[in-house]
Design an enzyme around this catalytic site. Structure first.
Site, PDB file in Angstrom:
ATOM      1  CG  HIS A 225      21.972 -53.490 -28.121  1.00 16.67           C
ATOM      2  ND1 HIS A 225      21.830 -52.123 -28.378  1.00 16.67           N
ATOM      3  CD2 HIS A 225      22.650 -53.958 -29.069  1.00 16.67           C
ATOM      4  CE1 HIS A 225      22.566 -51.830 -29.466  1.00 16.67           C
ATOM      5  NE2 HIS A 225      22.926 -53.010 -29.947  1.00 16.67           N
ATOM      6  CG  ASP A 227      25.309 -55.921 -32.234  1.00 18.13           C
ATOM      7  OD1 ASP A 227      26.146 -55.473 -32.794  1.00 18.13           O
ATOM      8  OD2 ASP A 227      24.348 -55.229 -31.406  1.00 18.13           O
ATOM      9  CG  HIS A 281      27.064 -51.618 -28.867  1.00 21.14           C
ATOM     10  ND1 HIS A 281      26.945 -52.906 -28.739  1.00 21.14           N
ATOM     11  CD2 HIS A 281      26.035 -51.296 -29.911  1.00 21.14           C
ATOM     12  CE1 HIS A 281      26.356 -53.512 -29.568  1.00 21.14           C
ATOM     13  NE2 HIS A 281      25.759 -52.575 -30.458  1.00 21.14           N
ATOM     14  NE  ARG A 290      25.950 -41.952 -34.907  1.00 17.20           N
ATOM     15  CZ  ARG A 290      25.776 -43.091 -34.594  1.00 17.20           C
ATOM     16  NH1 ARG A 290      24.527 -43.625 -34.384  1.00 17.20           N
ATOM     17  NH2 ARG A 290      26.702 -43.947 -34.792  1.00 17.20           N
TER      18      ARG A 290
HETATM   19  C1  LIG Z   1      20.062 -59.849 -36.631  1.00 20.65           C
HETATM   20  C2  LIG Z   1      19.590 -59.021 -35.560  1.00 20.65           C
HETATM   21  C3  LIG Z   1      20.099 -58.617 -34.544  1.00 20.65           C
HETATM   22  C4  LIG Z   1      19.229 -57.642 -34.168  1.00 20.65           C
HETATM   23  C5  LIG Z   1      17.936 -58.312 -34.252  1.00 20.65           C
HETATM   24  C6  LIG Z   1      18.035 -58.902 -35.614  1.00 20.65           C
HETATM   25  C7  LIG Z   1      17.535 -57.959 -36.645  1.00 20.65           C
HETATM   26  C8  LIG Z   1      18.125 -56.410 -36.084  1.00 20.65           C
HETATM   27  C9  LIG Z   1      19.095 -56.311 -35.186  1.00 20.65           C
HETATM   28  C10 LIG Z   1      18.956 -55.077 -34.116  1.00 20.65           C
HETATM   29  C11 LIG Z   1      19.465 -53.640 -34.903  1.00 20.65           C
HETATM   30  C12 LIG Z   1      19.273 -52.663 -33.739  1.00 20.65           C
HETATM   31  C13 LIG Z   1      19.508 -53.080 -32.247  1.00 20.65           C
HETATM   32  C14 LIG Z   1      19.267 -54.481 -31.821  1.00 20.65           C
HETATM   33  C15 LIG Z   1      19.379 -54.709 -30.285  1.00 20.65           C
HETATM   34  C16 LIG Z   1      17.718 -54.406 -32.258  1.00 20.65           C
HETATM   35  O1  LIG Z   1      16.794 -54.252 -31.511  1.00 20.65           O
HETATM   36  O2  LIG Z   1      17.605 -55.085 -33.324  1.00 20.65           O
HETATM   37  C17 LIG Z   1      19.824 -55.426 -32.747  1.00 20.65           C
HETATM   38  C18 LIG Z   1      19.152 -56.710 -32.744  1.00 20.65           C
HETATM   39  C19 LIG Z   1      20.455 -57.507 -31.934  1.00 20.65           C
HETATM   40  O3  LIG Z   1      21.643 -57.318 -32.144  1.00 20.65           O
HETATM   41  O4  LIG Z   1      20.130 -58.347 -31.075  1.00 20.65           O
HETATM   42  O1  LIG Z   2      23.917 -46.740 -34.493  1.00 20.06           O
HETATM   43  C1  LIG Z   2      24.995 -47.106 -34.211  1.00 20.06           C
HETATM   44  O2  LIG Z   2      26.002 -46.672 -34.297  1.00 20.06           O
HETATM   45  C2  LIG Z   2      24.841 -48.673 -33.309  1.00 20.06           C
HETATM   46  C3  LIG Z   2      23.710 -49.442 -33.813  1.00 20.06           C
HETATM   47  C4  LIG Z   2      23.630 -50.780 -33.163  1.00 20.06           C
HETATM   48  O3  LIG Z   2      24.009 -50.776 -31.986  1.00 20.06           O
HETATM   49  C5  LIG Z   2      22.759 -51.721 -33.808  1.00 20.06           C
HETATM   50  O4  LIG Z   2      22.262 -51.425 -35.012  1.00 20.06           O
HETATM   51  O5  LIG Z   2      22.840 -52.922 -33.134  1.00 20.06           O
HETATM   52 FE   LIG Z   3      24.049 -53.135 -31.763  1.00 16.76          FE
END
Ligand SMILES: C=C1C[C@]23C[C@H]1CC[C@H]2[C@@]12CCC[C@@](C)(C(=O)O1)[C@H]2[C@@H]3C(=O)O
Ligand SMILES: O=C(O)CCC(=O)C(=O)O
Ligand SMILES: [Fe+2]
Length: 344
Positions: A225, A227, A281, A290
């Site tokens: 994905h 961010d 990533h 982890r």
């Molecule tokens: C501020 C954010 C950014 C979110 C959504 C929301 C809260 C949690 C974040 C994450 C965290 C884990 C990967 C991701 C892909 C997910 O599923 O939740 C991220 C997503 C994004 O970067 O789009």
């Molecule tokens: O756990 C990690 O190193 C990456 C986590 C991540 O990509 C995210 O929280 O958006």
């Molecule tokens: Fe991420």
């Protein structure tokens, strides 16, 4: 917390899968098998060869130039000399270990509500995949108290104090990096009111746990994905994060002790007219649990993000202007097609 609280709001509504009781499974369930034997395992696909994301010392006078270069070439870099106290980073790691070490039924008391952003659960992007990721997360948006009290009704103060202190310090570091980056975009930070009155910005803190996995090469910790942020700052003691580099493939990031991993998100990619890389990533898992903590920072929901025009970033916009709120909605509905949907 602002606009990011709405992230993936719609996609969550149709199904609310919940994390496995990871400690009780001895073999990888069919629902979690991402690769069958013939597929190339995520381990094979990554190279630990000579190339890896740049390491930059924020105290280095040349840091601004190195940061801009890293944003363009990798979209990710490791940062040292950042000033975040080591003790605080260690406390965040140990509070996360405590949280995810709670019994499953206790963690489920803080389960994220459908359409909600904060709380315990699987990644927000889970509904876009037909297999489950080997992951559990705790998302904090604004104050952590509500969901933390579900976990520890009598003893939530320590966790909350650590996370609030961490959010404040990471927000300040993010804004320091943004000022450096905005200079290269010829944006005068003094004229960016949401940067001065930094109450309005949208932030989120994501604690990630990737439990020990019985069959790591066929599972996926966190699917590929980009961010939904301007900038994300992440800490982790152990390797597992892989970043995609054009021409090199998936590169395993070897975290430097005490370093923070900084990556460009979609909003900075749009703002830079596609010049700064919003790095794709993912996370691979191992036989050892982890943890990571990721701080997401975006402008307030009503801010319009428009590609900058200049000789360095191009005279023709590659993306339509979007409001932060609008793009978060588009990403939440269309996930990785979001950027192509706003391409000019
Ligand atoms: C501020 C954010 C950014 C979110 C959504 C929301 C809260 C949690 C974040 C994450 C965290 C884990 C990967 C991701 C892909 C997910 O599923 O939740 C991220 C997503 C994004 O970067 O789009
Ligand atoms: O756990 C990690 O190193 C990456 C986590 C991540 O990509 C995210 O929280 O958006
Ligand atoms: Fe991420």
């Amino acid at each position: 917390m602002g606009a990011l609280a709405e992230a993936y709001k719609h996609s969550l509504l149709d199904k609310q899968p919940i994390p496995l009781d990871y400690g009780s499974v001895r073999t990888l369930p069919e629902s979690h098998i991402w690769l069958d034997q013939s597929d190339e395992s995520p381990y094979v696909a990554h190279s630990t060869g000579p190339i890896s994301p740049p390491v930059i010392d924020l105290m280095d006078p040349d840091a601004p130039r190195l940061i801009i270069q890293a944003c363009e070439t990798w979209g990710v870099f490791q940062l040292i000399g950042h000033g975040i106290p080591t003790k605080l980073m260690e406390d965040v790691e140990s509070e996360a270990e405590k949280l995810f070490g709670l019994p499953v039924d206790q963690k489920l008391k803080a389960l994220r509500s459908p359409g909600g952003g904060a709380g315990y659960g699987l990644p927000h992007i889970s509904p876009f995949f037909n297999k489950h990721m080997w992951h559990e997360g705790f998302t904090i948006m604004g104050s952590p108290i509500y969901h933390t009290r579900q976990l520890w009704p009598q003893a939530y103060q320590g966790f909350c104090e650590t996370m609030v202190d961490y959010q404040n310090q990471l927000k300040a570091l993010t804004e320091q990096l943004i000022r450096i980056i905005f200079k290269s975009l010829n944006i005068n930070s003094e004229e960016v009111d949401w940067l001065k009155d930094s109450q309005g910005s949208s932030t989120a803190l994501q604690l990630n746990s990737y439990p020990a996995c019985p069959d790591p090469t066929r599972a996926m910790g966190l699917a590929p994905h980009t961010d939904t942020s301007l900038i994300t700052i992440l800490q982790s003691k152990t390797s597992g994060l892989q970043v995609f580099k054009e021409g090199a493939g998936w590169i395993l990031v070897q975290p430097i002790p005490g370093a923070l991993i900084v990556n460009v998100g979609d909003f900075l990619h749009i703002l830079s007219n596609g010049v700064f890389t919003t790095v794709r990533h993912r996370v691979v898992v191992t036989h050892i649990q982890r943890f990571s903590a990721a701080h997401f920072y975006a402008p307030p929901g009503d801010v319009i993000v428009s590609p900058v025009m200049s000789k360095d970033f191009g005279e023709v916009p590659r993306y339509r202007s979007v409001s932060v709120k609008g793009y978060v909605e588009t990403k939440g509905k269309h996930f990785e097609k979001a950027l192509s949907l706003i391409k000019k």
